[in-house]
Design a protein around this motif. Structure first.
Motif, PDB file in Angstrom:
ATOM      1  N   GLU A 244       3.588  -7.135  -8.588  1.00 15.04           N
ATOM      2  CA  GLU A 244       3.445  -8.350  -7.770  1.00 15.04           C
ATOM      3  C   GLU A 244       4.387  -9.439  -8.235  1.00 15.04           C
ATOM      4  N   SER A 245       4.608  -9.535  -9.558  1.00 16.62           N
ATOM      5  CA  SER A 245       5.526 -10.556 -10.080  1.00 16.62           C
ATOM      6  C   SER A 245       6.965 -10.291  -9.653  1.00 16.62           C
ATOM      7  N   LEU A 246       7.250  -9.038  -9.288  1.00 14.14           N
ATOM      8  CA  LEU A 246       8.589  -8.668  -8.817  1.00 14.14           C
ATOM      9  C   LEU A 246       8.719  -8.817  -7.303  1.00 14.14           C
ATOM     10  N   GLY A 247       7.664  -9.307  -6.653  1.00 15.30           N
ATOM     11  CA  GLY A 247       7.709  -9.509  -5.214  1.00 15.30           C
ATOM     12  C   GLY A 247       7.323  -8.290  -4.405  1.00 15.30           C
ATOM     13  N   LEU A 248       6.720  -7.295  -5.067  1.00 13.52           N
ATOM     14  CA  LEU A 248       6.310  -6.081  -4.370  1.00 13.52           C
ATOM     15  C   LEU A 248       4.839  -6.180  -3.967  1.00 13.52           C
ATOM     16  N   SER A 249       4.412  -5.232  -3.142  1.00 11.12           N
ATOM     17  CA  SER A 249       3.019  -5.193  -2.684  1.00 11.12           C
ATOM     18  C   SER A 249       2.408  -3.859  -3.102  1.00 11.12           C
ATOM     19  N   PRO A 250       1.930  -3.773  -4.337  1.00 12.36           N
ATOM     20  CA  PRO A 250       1.426  -2.491  -4.847  1.00 12.36           C
ATOM     21  C   PRO A 250       0.102  -2.101  -4.217  1.00 12.36           C
ATOM     22  N   GLU A 251      -0.122  -0.788  -4.184  1.00 13.04           N
ATOM     23  CA  GLU A 251      -1.365  -0.231  -3.682  1.00 13.04           C
ATOM     24  C   GLU A 251      -1.833   0.849  -4.647  1.00 13.04           C
ATOM     25  N   THR A 252      -3.111   1.133  -4.617  1.00 13.01           N
ATOM     26  CA  THR A 252      -3.635   2.255  -5.405  1.00 13.01           C
ATOM     27  C   THR A 252      -3.281   3.547  -4.699  1.00 13.01           C
ATOM     28  N   GLY A 253      -2.716   4.478  -5.425  1.00 11.44           N
ATOM     29  CA  GLY A 253      -2.199   5.694  -4.808  1.00 11.44           C
ATOM     30  C   GLY A 253      -3.200   6.813  -4.682  1.00 11.44           C
ATOM     31  N   GLY A 254      -4.445   6.503  -4.328  1.00  4.55           N
ATOM     32  CA  GLY A 254      -5.448   7.552  -4.144  1.00  4.55           C
ATOM     33  C   GLY A 254      -6.188   7.915  -5.420  1.00  4.55           C
ATOM     34  N   ARG A 255      -5.684   7.465  -6.564  1.00  5.69           N
ATOM     35  CA  ARG A 255      -6.330   7.689  -7.859  1.00  5.69           C
ATOM     36  C   ARG A 255      -6.320   6.378  -8.623  1.00  5.69           C
ATOM     37  N   ASP A 256      -7.300   6.197  -9.505  1.00  7.62           N
ATOM     38  CA  ASP A 256      -7.393   4.937 -10.251  1.00  7.62           C
ATOM     39  C   ASP A 256      -6.203   4.715 -11.169  1.00  7.62           C
ATOM     40  N   ASP A 257      -5.576   5.826 -11.607  1.00 11.50           N
ATOM     41  CA  ASP A 257      -4.465   5.687 -12.557  1.00 11.50           C
ATOM     42  C   ASP A 257      -3.093   5.790 -11.889  1.00 11.50           C
ATOM     43  N   VAL A 258      -3.040   5.668 -10.555  1.00 11.85           N
ATOM     44  CA  VAL A 258      -1.774   5.732  -9.827  1.00 11.85           C
ATOM     45  C   VAL A 258      -1.594   4.462  -9.013  1.00 11.85           C
ATOM     46  N   VAL A 259      -0.437   3.837  -9.174  1.00 10.77           N
ATOM     47  CA  VAL A 259      -0.087   2.637  -8.403  1.00 10.77           C
ATOM     48  C   VAL A 259       1.205   2.925  -7.659  1.00 10.77           C
ATOM     49  N   THR A 260       1.252   2.612  -6.366  1.00 12.54           N
ATOM     50  CA  THR A 260       2.461   2.856  -5.569  1.00 12.54           C
ATOM     51  C   THR A 260       2.969   1.544  -4.986  1.00 12.54           C
ATOM     52  N   ALA A 261       4.273   1.534  -4.658  1.00 13.41           N
ATOM     53  CA  ALA A 261       4.876   0.358  -4.029  1.00 13.41           C
ATOM     54  C   ALA A 261       6.148   0.790  -3.328  1.00 13.41           C
ATOM     55  N   GLU A 262       6.603  -0.039  -2.396  1.00 14.01           N
ATOM     56  CA  GLU A 262       7.858   0.194  -1.695  1.00 14.01           C
ATOM     57  C   GLU A 262       8.872  -0.850  -2.119  1.00 14.01           C
ATOM     58  N   LEU A 263      10.124  -0.451  -2.230  1.00 13.02           N
ATOM     59  CA  LEU A 263      11.183  -1.401  -2.526  1.00 13.02           C
ATOM     60  C   LEU A 263      12.439  -1.011  -1.784  1.00 13.02           C
ATOM     61  N   THR A 264      13.222  -1.991  -1.419  1.00 16.87           N
ATOM     62  CA  THR A 264      14.485  -1.747  -0.732  1.00 16.87           C
ATOM     63  C   THR A 264      15.550  -1.446  -1.766  1.00 16.87           C
ATOM     64  N   LEU A 265      16.199  -0.277  -1.614  1.00 17.64           N
ATOM     65  CA  LEU A 265      17.141   0.168  -2.642  1.00 17.64           C
ATOM     66  C   LEU A 265      18.350  -0.744  -2.791  1.00 17.64           C
ATOM     67  N   ASN A 266      18.744  -1.437  -1.699  1.00 18.52           N
ATOM     68  CA  ASN A 266      19.912  -2.301  -1.849  1.00 18.52           C
ATOM     69  C   ASN A 266      19.522  -3.667  -2.417  1.00 18.52           C
ATOM     70  N   GLY A 267      18.274  -3.796  -2.856  1.00 20.91           N
ATOM     71  CA  GLY A 267      17.814  -5.007  -3.524  1.00 20.91           C
ATOM     72  C   GLY A 267      17.355  -4.655  -4.920  1.00 20.91           C
ATOM     73  N   LEU A 268      16.041  -4.591  -5.101  1.00 20.32           N
ATOM     74  CA  LEU A 268      15.467  -4.273  -6.401  1.00 20.32           C
ATOM     75  C   LEU A 268      15.641  -2.791  -6.724  1.00 20.32           C
TER      76      LEU A 268
END
Length: 310
Positions: A244-268
């Protein structure tokens, strides 16, 4: 460049079927030409080959201006456009003999050798004497490709070459196209089969509503899309805060120990994300990045799904 256009435009009345496209196809490449139905792909191909007159713009094939240099250039170009035109009452071999007979630059003395070699190359040697009306759609498609290969070509333009082919035939055509490119022939392929394009093409261009919306290598086009980051960690809360501090919108990836996010490759960049997690003492047990697929990029560029009839 094997193919180069500048401002190429084709209008029908008040409609622009092709709108000022600048196409660049490097020599020796396998180039994929993509677009939904009605996007202007076939109209563009017809203009490249002199089958339709451009309303404006410039075309160069193999270094020659078209249509002025067509007499010198077109004998070096093989093409299959909008399906093969065949005589159904003649055998496959007789069809190729007639095609070859129409070429004033070839020798009759070596005609049979050329015809037989072309048939074997596309896997139709066993059906050479069968009448073409008994051919399946895939066999007719391969006969059209054989016609394009009757003499050595510097450039091969194929409009939907895998149309009607079964999986084995599709693999054979893909292998044939790669072997032609390895031998120095530039292959320009218009196709709706995204998986095939990804497996055999070096570069692609995408058409949408008559305009060229993207072109480049597969990696370049994927890099302009969205990547998916997956973090495996026993510290999911801390990982989410870092993302979140990097400006992303993380989500739980179906498991408590997995976090997913999307990022634009030509940026971050992914490595920046991983470094930030490590600096924050997040215990990273796994970090994977999956890039945007060609299909995802196509939908993003054209705003629609891929019409398999295109």
């Amino acid at each position: 460049m094997a193919i180069e256009t500048r401002g190429l435009t084709k209008t029908f009345g008040h409609q622009r079927a092709v709108d000022e496209i600048d196409l660049r196809v490097p020599r020796g490449s396998v180039f994929g030409f993509l677009g939904p139905n009605g996007s202007g792909k076939t109209t563009t191909i017809r203009m490249l080959l002199g089958l339709a007159a451009a309303s404006s713009g410039e075309i160069r094939l193999l270094g020659g201006a078209m249509p002025e240099s067509s007499r010198d250039v077109l004998p070096r170009v093989g093409a299959l456009v909008e399906g093969p035109a065949i005589y159904p009452f003649l055998s496959g071999r007789a069809n190729l003999q007639r095609y070859d007979d129409a070429d004033l630059l070839t020798s009759r003395a070596t005609r049979n050798k050329r015809v037989d070699a072309a048939l074997e190359r596309v896997g139709l040697g066993h059906a050479a004497r069968k009448r073409a009306h008994a051919y399946s759609l895939g066999m007719k498609q391969r006969l059209g490709i054989a016609n394009a290969l009757l003499t050595p070509r510097d450039l091969l333009i194929l409009d939907e070459p895998s149309n009607g082919l079964d999986p084995q035939g599709t693999r054979e055509v893909r292998s044939l196209i790669r072997s032609l490119a390895d031998g120095g022939t530039t292959v320009f392929v218009s196709s709706h089969l995204l998986a095939e394009v990804e497996q055999m093409c070096d570069q692609i261009a995408v058409m949408s509503a008559g305009r060229l919306v993207a072109q480049g290598t597969l990696d370049e086009l994927r890099a302009q899309g969205t990547a998916h980051v997956r973090v495996l960690t026993p510290d999911p809360g801390a990982a989410r805060r870092v993302l979140e501090s990097l400006g992303l919108s993380p989500e739980t990836g179906g498991r408590d120990d997995v976090v997913t996010a999307e990022l634009t490759l030509n940026g971050l960049q992914p490595e920046t994300v991983n470094a930030a997690l490590v600096r924050a003492d997040v215990r990273v047990r796994g970090f994977t990045v999956s890039g945007a697929s060609l299909e995802e990029r196509f939908v993003a560029l054209t705003g629609e799904g891929f019409d398999v009839a295109g």
